[in-house]
Design a protein around this motif. Structure first.
Motif, short mmCIF file in Angstrom:
data_model
loop_
_atom_site.label_atom_id
_atom_site.label_comp_id
_atom_site.label_asym_id
_atom_site.label_seq_id
_atom_site.Cartn_x
_atom_site.Cartn_y
_atom_site.Cartn_z
N ILE A 14 -12.15 -3.42 -5.42
CA ILE A 14 -12.43 -1.99 -5.37
C ILE A 14 -13.95 -1.83 -5.30
O ILE A 14 -14.67 -2.32 -6.18
CB ILE A 14 -11.85 -1.25 -6.59
CG1 ILE A 14 -10.31 -1.28 -6.58
CG2 ILE A 14 -12.35 0.20 -6.63
CD1 ILE A 14 -9.63 -0.49 -5.48
N VAL A 66 -8.70 -1.19 6.17
CA VAL A 66 -8.32 -0.12 5.24
C VAL A 66 -8.82 1.20 5.82
O VAL A 66 -9.99 1.32 6.19
CB VAL A 66 -8.99 -0.34 3.87
CG1 VAL A 66 -8.61 0.78 2.91
CG2 VAL A 66 -8.60 -1.69 3.29
N ALA A 97 -2.52 2.98 3.83
CA ALA A 97 -3.94 2.99 4.19
C ALA A 97 -4.39 1.64 4.72
O ALA A 97 -5.28 1.56 5.55
CB ALA A 97 -4.78 3.38 2.97
N THR A 98 -3.76 0.59 4.20
CA THR A 98 -4.06 -0.75 4.73
C THR A 98 -3.15 -1.00 5.91
O THR A 98 -1.94 -0.82 5.81
CB THR A 98 -3.81 -1.80 3.63
OG1 THR A 98 -4.92 -1.82 2.75
CG2 THR A 98 -3.66 -3.19 4.23
N ALA A 105 -10.47 0.53 -1.67
CA ALA A 105 -10.29 -0.90 -1.44
C ALA A 105 -11.28 -1.36 -0.38
O ALA A 105 -11.58 -0.64 0.58
CB ALA A 105 -8.87 -1.17 -0.98
N ARG A 125 -9.80 -9.10 -1.76
CA ARG A 125 -10.04 -7.65 -1.86
C ARG A 125 -10.65 -7.27 -3.20
O ARG A 125 -10.46 -7.96 -4.19
CB ARG A 125 -8.72 -6.89 -1.70
CG ARG A 125 -8.19 -6.91 -0.30
CD ARG A 125 -6.81 -6.28 -0.26
NE ARG A 125 -6.40 -6.10 1.14
CZ ARG A 125 -6.38 -4.92 1.76
NH1 ARG A 125 -6.71 -3.82 1.11
NH2 ARG A 125 -6.03 -4.84 3.02
N CYS A 151 -7.06 5.83 1.74
CA CYS A 151 -6.94 4.98 0.54
C CYS A 151 -7.10 5.80 -0.73
O CYS A 151 -8.03 6.59 -0.87
CB CYS A 151 -8.00 3.88 0.60
SG CYS A 151 -8.12 2.92 -0.91
N VAL A 152 -6.16 5.62 -1.68
CA VAL A 152 -6.24 6.33 -2.95
C VAL A 152 -6.86 5.47 -4.04
O VAL A 152 -6.96 5.89 -5.19
CB VAL A 152 -4.85 6.82 -3.42
CG1 VAL A 152 -4.28 7.84 -2.46
CG2 VAL A 152 -3.88 5.65 -3.57
N GLY A 153 -7.26 4.26 -3.69
CA GLY A 153 -7.92 3.40 -4.69
C GLY A 153 -6.99 2.92 -5.77
O GLY A 153 -7.41 2.67 -6.90
N CYS A 154 -5.70 2.72 -5.43
CA CYS A 154 -4.74 2.30 -6.45
C CYS A 154 -4.85 0.81 -6.76
O CYS A 154 -4.31 0.34 -7.75
CB CYS A 154 -3.32 2.62 -6.00
SG CYS A 154 -2.78 1.60 -4.62
N ALA A 155 -5.50 0.06 -5.88
CA ALA A 155 -5.76 -1.37 -6.10
C ALA A 155 -4.50 -2.24 -6.06
O ALA A 155 -4.53 -3.38 -6.48
CB ALA A 155 -6.51 -1.61 -7.41
N TYR A 156 -3.41 -1.68 -5.54
CA TYR A 156 -2.20 -2.50 -5.43
C TYR A 156 -2.45 -3.65 -4.45
O TYR A 156 -2.01 -4.78 -4.67
CB TYR A 156 -1.04 -1.62 -4.97
CG TYR A 156 0.35 -2.14 -5.28
CD1 TYR A 156 0.56 -3.33 -5.97
CD2 TYR A 156 1.47 -1.40 -4.89
CE1 TYR A 156 1.84 -3.76 -6.26
CE2 TYR A 156 2.76 -1.84 -5.17
CZ TYR A 156 2.94 -3.02 -5.85
OH TYR A 156 4.22 -3.46 -6.13
N CYS A 157 -3.16 -3.35 -3.37
CA CYS A 157 -3.45 -4.39 -2.37
C CYS A 157 -4.33 -5.49 -2.97
O CYS A 157 -4.21 -6.66 -2.61
CB CYS A 157 -4.14 -3.76 -1.16
SG CYS A 157 -5.63 -2.84 -1.58
N CYS A 191 0.85 -1.21 0.00
CA CYS A 191 0.00 0.00 0.00
C CYS A 191 0.88 1.25 0.00
O CYS A 191 1.64 1.47 0.94
CB CYS A 191 -0.92 0.01 1.21
SG CYS A 191 -1.95 1.49 1.25
N PRO A 192 0.79 2.06 -1.05
CA PRO A 192 1.74 3.17 -1.18
C PRO A 192 1.54 4.26 -0.13
O PRO A 192 2.46 5.04 0.12
CB PRO A 192 1.46 3.72 -2.59
CG PRO A 192 0.06 3.33 -2.87
CD PRO A 192 -0.16 2.01 -2.18
N VAL A 193 0.36 4.31 0.47
CA VAL A 193 0.08 5.40 1.41
C VAL A 193 -0.19 4.88 2.82
O VAL A 193 -0.65 5.63 3.68
CB VAL A 193 -1.10 6.26 0.91
CG1 VAL A 193 -0.74 6.96 -0.39
CG2 VAL A 193 -2.36 5.42 0.70
S1 SF4 Z 1 -6.29 0.57 -2.89
FE1 SF4 Z 1 -5.24 -0.72 -1.36
S2 SF4 Z 1 -3.04 -0.35 -1.75
FE2 SF4 Z 1 -4.16 1.31 -2.76
S3 SF4 Z 1 -4.25 2.96 -1.24
FE3 SF4 Z 1 -6.15 1.76 -0.98
S4 SF4 Z 1 -5.65 0.27 0.61
FE4 SF4 Z 1 -3.69 1.08 -0.12
#
Ligand code: SF4
Ligand code: SF4
Lengths: 234, 365
Positions: free
Chosen positions: A139, A117, A106-107, A146, A137, A122-128, A102-104
């Motif tokens: 979106i 989360v 948030a998780t 997330a 998980r 959460c920026v909604g990048c979906a990396y998680c 998670c880049p920020v």
């Molecule tokens: S989508 Fe997942 S990885 Fe991306 S910011 Fe939200 S919790 Fe973190």
């Protein structure tokens, strides 16, 4: 709080004879406070999806998504056909691969082990979503963030059981404190062989299964279902 | 052998949308085009002037368009500042948020220094833009030029590193989790950039057969190496020599659209190599488009193909390209933006085509 939960769950314990455990359940951690976990007794699951529905109602899960579902399989072994149920949810892994990506930040994992989360961050990048080995998980198309099972953290914090546990018709889902030697989850894990999903992934899930057919513990190979609900477009 | 039929299961839809494919495509083109601009501007190599200008043009246009696609892939684009407010150092994506501006900042400064003398010379012919050209233009500053080129090069390397690692570290997706992936991303980015410049050479005024031949030979070499790496990837997996590659290959076994895509890509690349070698001058349109196509399709197969492999269930998830912003419209919009930026920058960047046309174009822009 934990005491009342234990009382609720006490009646569910049964004396299954233990043979070799597929994945040794971790010993209680020498720490203060609870470490929440779940034991799913597959012998008791009837595949009714009451948990699936109660989760949707409790957590306002959008119509095209699911935080938990009872995967149902037809398994043919030696000419004998049987049904196998496998309730799936976030495993609240002790070594959760969704956390470091998670880049920020948030998780995160709470002290009691629940992976959540922070929806304000959460920026909604979906990396998680990519990193979770269990497809736990997604979106959420209504919040664009997330989403996943939280063990109903809001209910647990209020001294209640997760909605899926409370609604489980067969008493298959058992929730409790893995650190508490008197909890039903602890006692069942100590008394019976248990297994986790994808143990080779090294995620140390804290959702344990009793009577799990090893055929179903990894990525299931077989014939996919013809119909799968899917969000059309995004 | 037990047989299993899934009766109730779910589909997890693609969470990295075609926007992600677009971003990886554009940032790869930008980095590759930047590298191709270096022989002329940073090292003063004779015979690279045309390629240098095309490289700068392509690097700037694709570099400006790429972050737009990246932002669009966030489901909360308005929160992009969270990347800077709450960076999580264990995430490659978090590092990317710092590497992208490093690269782009370096690129803009490098482009400015590279064009500085020409901007000054051009000022008189730029009408109402003349003061701006005079402000930005000036005598050559070789030291600064090299310094900024180095900054951009470091940024470019970091962008290649993070884009590759970000995807490679995802153990949950065997198709992504191979050490070859970052190398393949980089190689296809450079090959795509050579193709990009071949197409730009034909789209912009001043086509040079010598530059085309040089780019075509370079392209053939890059595509050959890409093919060799792809073959090694396949061999490692098929012969079971290395576990991650075997798992990657196994994850797409029976995935017919993925296999068709891979075969198509190989065939197209082989054809482009032959054409580029046999007719280095004159085939740029075609070889360039094939190289761009291959770079795009590689990313498409990795991202969309990779996400169509269920992590727990059998079979594959279906993917249908949506028509709206998260699908076709988004791709077309990004490419439209790229073309717009190319036209605009081509008109603004000296040496220009015709002064009258530029005055008109910039007046409208
Ligand atoms: S989508 Fe997942 S990885 Fe991306 S910011 Fe939200 S919790 Fe973190
Ligand atoms: S099951 Fe997936 S989402 Fe849940 S903690 Fe483990 S890795 Fe994270």
């Amino acid at each position: 709080m934990a005491g009342s939960r234990r009382a609720l769950l006490a009646g569910l314990a049964s004396a299954w004879a233990g043979t070799a455990a597929e994945a040794a359940a971790p010993a209680p951690a020498p720490q203060l406070g609870p470490r929440w976990g779940m034991v799913v007794d597959l012998a008791r699951c009837i595949g009714c999806q009451a948990c699936t529905v109660s989760c949707i109602m409790e957590n306002a899960v959008p119509p095209d998504s699911l935080r938990t579902i009872v995967n149902t399989y037809e398994v043919t072994k030696d000419g004998v056909v049987g049904m196998a149920m496998l309730p799936r949810l976030c495993n609240h892994c002790a070594d959760a691969p969704c956390l470091p990506v998670c880049p920020v930040g948030a998780t995160f994992q709470r002290a009691d082990g629940i992976v959540v989360v922070d929806s304000d961050r959460c920026v909604g990048c979906a990396y998680c979503v990519q990193a979770c080995p269990y497809d736990a998980r997604f979106i959420n198309h209504e919040t664009n963030k997330a989403d996943k099972c939280t063990f109903c953290a809001h209910r647990v914090d209020a001294g209640l059981l997760p909605a899926c546990v409370e609604s489980c018709v067969g008493g298959a889902r058992i929730f409790g404190d893995l650190n508490d030697p008197h909890s039903t989850v602890r006692q069942r894990l100590d008394a019976e062989p248990s297994a986790v999903l994808k143990p080779e992934a090294g995620t140390q899930p804290r959702v344990f299964y009793l009577h799990l057919d090893p055929l179903l513990s990894g990525k299931v190979e077989g014939t996919p279902t013809l119909w799968r609900p899917q969000h059309e477009g995004a | 052998m037990p047989e299993i039929t899934e009766i109730i299961g779910i589909t997890r839809e693609v969470a990295w949308l075609p926007w992600a494919v677009t971003y990886f495509f554009l940032i790869g083109l930008s980095v590759g085009a930047f590298a191709l601009s270096l022989p002329h501007y940073a090292f003063g190599r004779p015979g690279w002037a045309r390629i240098g200008r095309l490289g700068l043009l392509g690097a700037l246009a694709a570099g400006l368009a790429a972050p737009v696609a990246l932002l669009a892939d966030l489901h909360q684009p308005g929160r992009f500042w969270h990347f800077y407010a709450y960076p999580n150092p264990s995430s490659w994506m978090a590092w990317g948020a710092f590497f992208i501006p490093t690269y782009l900042g370096g690129l803009f400064l490098y482009a400015w220094m590279a064009l500085r003398p020409a901007l000054a010379e051009d000022a008189a012919a730029r009408g109402w833009l003349a003061p701006l050209y005079r402000l930005l233009g000036g005598p050559a500053r070789p030291g600064l030029l090299r310094g900024f080129a180095l900054l951009a090069a470091v940024g470019a390397a970091l962008v290649l590193l993070y884009t590759g690692m970000e995807v490679m570290v995802v153990r949950a997706r065997p198709l992504w989790n191979t050490p070859f992936l970052p190398v393949q991303f980089a190689l296809t980015a450079f090959a795509g950039a050579a193709g990009f410049l071949l197409v730009l050479d034909r789209l912009t005024e001043g086509h040079e057969p010598a530059a085309e031949a040089k780019l075509n030979r370079l392209l053939a070499g890059l595509l050959l190496v890409s093919l060799a790496v792809g073959a090694a990837w396949f061999a490692l997996g098929a012969l079971g020599l290395e576990a991650t590659h075997a798992a990657a290959l196994a994850s797409v076994r029976g995935h017919h659209s993925f296999q068709a895509l891979a075969l198509w890509g190989q065939a197209a690349v082989l054809a482009a190599i032959l054409l580029a070698l046999l007719r280095p001058a004159g085939s740029g349109w075609l070889t360039g488009l094939v190289a761009l196509h291959a770079a795009w399709m590689f990313r498409w197969a990795v991202f969309i193909g990779g996400q169509s492999v269920p992590k727990t269930g059998p079979g594959f998830y279906d993917y249908h390209l949506p028509m709206g912003p998260s699908g076709l419209l988004g791709i077309l919009g990004s490419m439209g933006l790229l073309v717009f930026l190319l036209v605009l920058l081509d008109a603004l960047m000296p040496p220009a085509r015709s002064r009258a046309a530029i005055a008109g174009a910039t007046g409208k822009a």
